[in-house]
Design a protein around this motif. Structure first.
Motif, PDB file in Angstrom:
ATOM      1  N   THR A  33       0.859  -1.184   0.000  1.00  0.00           N
ATOM      2  CA  THR A  33       0.000   0.000   0.000  1.00  0.00           C
ATOM      3  C   THR A  33       0.894   1.233   0.000  1.00  0.00           C
ATOM      4  O   THR A  33       2.109   1.135   0.218  1.00  0.00           O
ATOM      5  CB  THR A  33      -0.960   0.003   1.205  1.00  0.00           C
ATOM      6  OG1 THR A  33      -0.200  -0.077   2.414  1.00  0.00           O
ATOM      7  CG2 THR A  33      -1.935  -1.173   1.134  1.00  0.00           C
ATOM      8  N   PHE A  34       0.278   2.391  -0.213  1.00  0.00           N
ATOM      9  CA  PHE A  34       1.062   3.602  -0.432  1.00  0.00           C
ATOM     10  C   PHE A  34       0.590   4.726   0.483  1.00  0.00           C
ATOM     11  O   PHE A  34      -0.596   5.035   0.531  1.00  0.00           O
ATOM     12  CB  PHE A  34       0.953   4.007  -1.904  1.00  0.00           C
ATOM     13  CG  PHE A  34       1.431   2.902  -2.804  1.00  0.00           C
ATOM     14  CD1 PHE A  34       2.760   2.819  -3.161  1.00  0.00           C
ATOM     15  CD2 PHE A  34       0.558   1.913  -3.234  1.00  0.00           C
ATOM     16  CE1 PHE A  34       3.215   1.777  -3.947  1.00  0.00           C
ATOM     17  CE2 PHE A  34       1.002   0.867  -4.022  1.00  0.00           C
ATOM     18  CZ  PHE A  34       2.339   0.796  -4.377  1.00  0.00           C
ATOM     19  N   CYS A  68      10.014  18.647 -12.325  1.00  0.00           N
ATOM     20  CA  CYS A  68       9.237  17.523 -11.775  1.00  0.00           C
ATOM     21  C   CYS A  68       9.727  17.215 -10.359  1.00  0.00           C
ATOM     22  O   CYS A  68       8.929  17.005  -9.457  1.00  0.00           O
ATOM     23  CB  CYS A  68       9.344  16.318 -12.683  1.00  0.00           C
ATOM     24  SG  CYS A  68       8.292  14.942 -12.163  1.00  0.00           S
ATOM     25  N   ALA A  69      11.048  17.206 -10.169  1.00  0.00           N
ATOM     26  CA  ALA A  69      11.615  16.909  -8.849  1.00  0.00           C
ATOM     27  C   ALA A  69      11.180  17.948  -7.815  1.00  0.00           C
ATOM     28  O   ALA A  69      11.097  17.636  -6.620  1.00  0.00           O
ATOM     29  CB  ALA A  69      13.137  16.847  -8.928  1.00  0.00           C
ATOM     30  N   ALA A  70      10.873  19.152  -8.254  1.00  0.00           N
ATOM     31  CA  ALA A  70      10.439  20.214  -7.326  1.00  0.00           C
ATOM     32  C   ALA A  70       9.112  19.860  -6.671  1.00  0.00           C
ATOM     33  O   ALA A  70       8.763  20.411  -5.620  1.00  0.00           O
ATOM     34  CB  ALA A  70      10.313  21.541  -8.057  1.00  0.00           C
ATOM     35  N   HIS A  71       8.352  18.922  -7.230  1.00  0.00           N
ATOM     36  CA  HIS A  71       7.053  18.513  -6.675  1.00  0.00           C
ATOM     37  C   HIS A  71       7.174  17.340  -5.712  1.00  0.00           C
ATOM     38  O   HIS A  71       6.158  16.848  -5.227  1.00  0.00           O
ATOM     39  CB  HIS A  71       6.089  18.138  -7.806  1.00  0.00           C
ATOM     40  CG  HIS A  71       5.683  19.297  -8.661  1.00  0.00           C
ATOM     41  ND1 HIS A  71       4.705  20.183  -8.274  1.00  0.00           N
ATOM     42  CD2 HIS A  71       6.150  19.736  -9.852  1.00  0.00           C
ATOM     43  CE1 HIS A  71       4.577  21.104  -9.200  1.00  0.00           C
ATOM     44  NE2 HIS A  71       5.437  20.845 -10.159  1.00  0.00           N
ATOM     45  N   GLU A  72       8.393  16.865  -5.443  1.00  0.00           N
ATOM     46  CA  GLU A  72       8.548  15.710  -4.557  1.00  0.00           C
ATOM     47  C   GLU A  72       7.995  16.029  -3.169  1.00  0.00           C
ATOM     48  O   GLU A  72       8.181  17.122  -2.662  1.00  0.00           O
ATOM     49  CB  GLU A  72      10.019  15.296  -4.460  1.00  0.00           C
ATOM     50  CG  GLU A  72      10.532  14.703  -5.759  1.00  0.00           C
ATOM     51  CD  GLU A  72      12.019  14.394  -5.738  1.00  0.00           C
ATOM     52  OE1 GLU A  72      12.722  14.839  -4.816  1.00  0.00           O
ATOM     53  OE2 GLU A  72      12.474  13.697  -6.654  1.00  0.00           O
ATOM     54  N   PRO A  73       7.302  15.024  -2.552  1.00  0.00           N
ATOM     55  CA  PRO A  73       6.688  15.281  -1.239  1.00  0.00           C
ATOM     56  C   PRO A  73       7.720  15.442  -0.138  1.00  0.00           C
ATOM     57  O   PRO A  73       8.794  14.976  -0.206  1.00  0.00           O
ATOM     58  CB  PRO A  73       5.832  14.028  -1.008  1.00  0.00           C
ATOM     59  CG  PRO A  73       6.348  12.994  -1.944  1.00  0.00           C
ATOM     60  CD  PRO A  73       7.068  13.692  -3.050  1.00  0.00           C
ATOM     61  N   TYR A 114       3.460   9.560  -4.166  1.00  0.00           N
ATOM     62  CA  TYR A 114       3.259   8.916  -2.864  1.00  0.00           C
ATOM     63  C   TYR A 114       4.529   9.133  -2.059  1.00  0.00           C
ATOM     64  O   TYR A 114       5.615   9.301  -2.618  1.00  0.00           O
ATOM     65  CB  TYR A 114       2.856   7.444  -2.977  1.00  0.00           C
ATOM     66  CG  TYR A 114       3.787   6.527  -3.719  1.00  0.00           C
ATOM     67  CD1 TYR A 114       4.953   6.024  -3.131  1.00  0.00           C
ATOM     68  CD2 TYR A 114       3.495   6.121  -5.010  1.00  0.00           C
ATOM     69  CE1 TYR A 114       5.785   5.159  -3.813  1.00  0.00           C
ATOM     70  CE2 TYR A 114       4.332   5.248  -5.691  1.00  0.00           C
ATOM     71  CZ  TYR A 114       5.470   4.773  -5.088  1.00  0.00           C
ATOM     72  OH  TYR A 114       6.300   3.918  -5.761  1.00  0.00           O
ATOM     73  N   ARG A 115       4.384   9.185  -0.718  1.00  0.00           N
ATOM     74  CA  ARG A 115       5.512   9.482   0.177  1.00  0.00           C
ATOM     75  C   ARG A 115       6.337   8.260   0.537  1.00  0.00           C
ATOM     76  O   ARG A 115       7.537   8.339   0.717  1.00  0.00           O
ATOM     77  CB  ARG A 115       5.007  10.134   1.468  1.00  0.00           C
ATOM     78  CG  ARG A 115       4.588  11.562   1.326  1.00  0.00           C
ATOM     79  CD  ARG A 115       4.311  12.187   2.681  1.00  0.00           C
ATOM     80  NE  ARG A 115       3.262  11.512   3.411  1.00  0.00           N
ATOM     81  CZ  ARG A 115       1.966  11.768   3.297  1.00  0.00           C
ATOM     82  NH1 ARG A 115       1.559  12.696   2.466  1.00  0.00           N
ATOM     83  NH2 ARG A 115       1.076  11.115   4.004  1.00  0.00           N
ATOM     84  N   SER A 116       5.667   7.120   0.712  1.00  0.00           N
ATOM     85  CA  SER A 116       6.371   5.903   1.103  1.00  0.00           C
ATOM     86  C   SER A 116       5.486   4.714   0.768  1.00  0.00           C
ATOM     87  O   SER A 116       4.314   4.875   0.438  1.00  0.00           O
ATOM     88  CB  SER A 116       6.708   5.906   2.597  1.00  0.00           C
ATOM     89  OG  SER A 116       5.541   5.994   3.382  1.00  0.00           O
ATOM     90  N   TYR A 133       8.794   1.459   3.833  1.00  0.00           N
ATOM     91  CA  TYR A 133       9.963   1.823   3.036  1.00  0.00           C
ATOM     92  C   TYR A 133       9.828   3.287   2.632  1.00  0.00           C
ATOM     93  O   TYR A 133       8.892   3.643   1.906  1.00  0.00           O
ATOM     94  CB  TYR A 133      10.079   0.926   1.804  1.00  0.00           C
ATOM     95  CG  TYR A 133      10.588  -0.450   2.152  1.00  0.00           C
ATOM     96  CD1 TYR A 133      11.903  -0.808   1.906  1.00  0.00           C
ATOM     97  CD2 TYR A 133       9.764  -1.384   2.765  1.00  0.00           C
ATOM     98  CE1 TYR A 133      12.387  -2.057   2.254  1.00  0.00           C
ATOM     99  CE2 TYR A 133      10.236  -2.640   3.116  1.00  0.00           C
ATOM    100  CZ  TYR A 133      11.542  -2.970   2.860  1.00  0.00           C
ATOM    101  OH  TYR A 133      12.017  -4.201   3.213  1.00  0.00           O
ATOM    102  N   PRO A 134      10.741   4.160   3.086  1.00  0.00           N
ATOM    103  CA  PRO A 134      10.630   5.595   2.801  1.00  0.00           C
ATOM    104  C   PRO A 134      11.130   5.936   1.390  1.00  0.00           C
ATOM    105  O   PRO A 134      12.104   6.661   1.202  1.00  0.00           O
ATOM    106  CB  PRO A 134      11.499   6.221   3.889  1.00  0.00           C
ATOM    107  CG  PRO A 134      12.544   5.184   4.167  1.00  0.00           C
ATOM    108  CD  PRO A 134      11.866   3.857   3.970  1.00  0.00           C
ATOM    109  N   ILE A 135      10.460   5.371   0.402  1.00  0.00           N
ATOM    110  CA  ILE A 135      10.817   5.589  -1.002  1.00  0.00           C
ATOM    111  C   ILE A 135       9.650   6.320  -1.652  1.00  0.00           C
ATOM    112  O   ILE A 135       8.578   5.751  -1.834  1.00  0.00           O
ATOM    113  CB  ILE A 135      11.089   4.248  -1.712  1.00  0.00           C
ATOM    114  CG1 ILE A 135      12.251   3.512  -1.022  1.00  0.00           C
ATOM    115  CG2 ILE A 135      11.366   4.480  -3.191  1.00  0.00           C
ATOM    116  CD1 ILE A 135      12.446   2.093  -1.496  1.00  0.00           C
ATOM    117  N   SER A 136       9.863   7.591  -1.980  1.00  0.00           N
ATOM    118  CA  SER A 136       8.780   8.375  -2.580  1.00  0.00           C
ATOM    119  C   SER A 136       8.896   8.350  -4.103  1.00  0.00           C
ATOM    120  O   SER A 136       9.977   8.122  -4.655  1.00  0.00           O
ATOM    121  CB  SER A 136       8.805   9.815  -2.075  1.00  0.00           C
ATOM    122  OG  SER A 136       9.863  10.530  -2.683  1.00  0.00           O
TER     123      SER A 136
END
Length: 198
Positions: A80-81, A193-198, A157-159, A175-178
């Motif tokens: 799940t995310f 695009c990277a500027a929108h990372e959570p 998604y954050r993780s 897993y803290p992989i966004s």
């Protein structure tokens, strides 16, 4: 019943509700700390990934790698995310034992296309997939998480949470992989695009 008695009962009820909520919070926090089991990520660092892709096109996030640090097989139940935004469809996910994959390195990082064509026949649905105790690189399992943006914009998604069991004991490993996906491709650079990372 007098007004004073009613206020006392309301106050006692509020205290009980607060006490139960605090107790549940402590147990939930403790479960996160120690309840991840043998697939737990432990001290994993955050990994931020992003990619621009066209609306309706598929991609794969193959960054998550699972290692079973226990002595018994672990059976995956679901992924799940956390913080999944509307507008991004999740496809699969699939699991791939690294030893079953013929190729250099991982099957996929963050790539266009799902499932990766070179994993057909060896990647399997997550539910019921067995992760054997880690003895060497071949026992590592790569998760192949498919995605598809439904409309223009930035989605993420954050993780991810890996739900699994060992025998009769269920676990959830975070897993803290966004992942951030931006659409359409022509409207975003890697940096924007990277500027929108959570």
């Amino acid at each position: 019943m007098s007004r004073r008695r009613r206020l006392t009962l309301v106050a006692v009820g509020a205290v009980l509700v607060t006490a139960v909520a605090l107790t549940a919070g402590v147990f939930a926090w403790g479960g996160r700390q120690h309840g991840e089991g043998p697939l737990g990520c432990g001290g994993c660092d955050y990994i931020f990934t992003s990619m621009a892709i066209d609306v309706g096109h598929r991609g794969t996030n193959g960054v998550p790698i699972l290692l079973n640090h226990g002595s018994e097989d672990a059976t995956l139940d679901a992924v799940t995310f956390d913080g999944l935004t509307r507008g991004l469809n999740i496809l699969g996910p699939l699991a791939l034992r690294i030893g079953d994959y013929v190729g250099p390195g991982q099957a996929a990082g963050v790539i266009r296309g799902y499932p990766p064509s070179h994993t057909r026949g060896v990647a399997r649905p997550v539910a019921g997939f067995v992760v054997h105790p880690y003895r060497n690189r071949d026992e590592a399992v790569e998760l192949l998480i498919g995605f598809r943006p439904r409309r223009a914009g930035a989605f993420s998604y954050r993780s991810l949470l890996v739900h699994y069991h060992v025998g009769g004991h269920g676990y959830v490993a975070r897993y803290p992989i966004s992942l951030t996906i931006c659409a359409p491709f022509a409207a975003y650079t890697a940096e924007s695009c990277a500027a929108h990372e959570p």
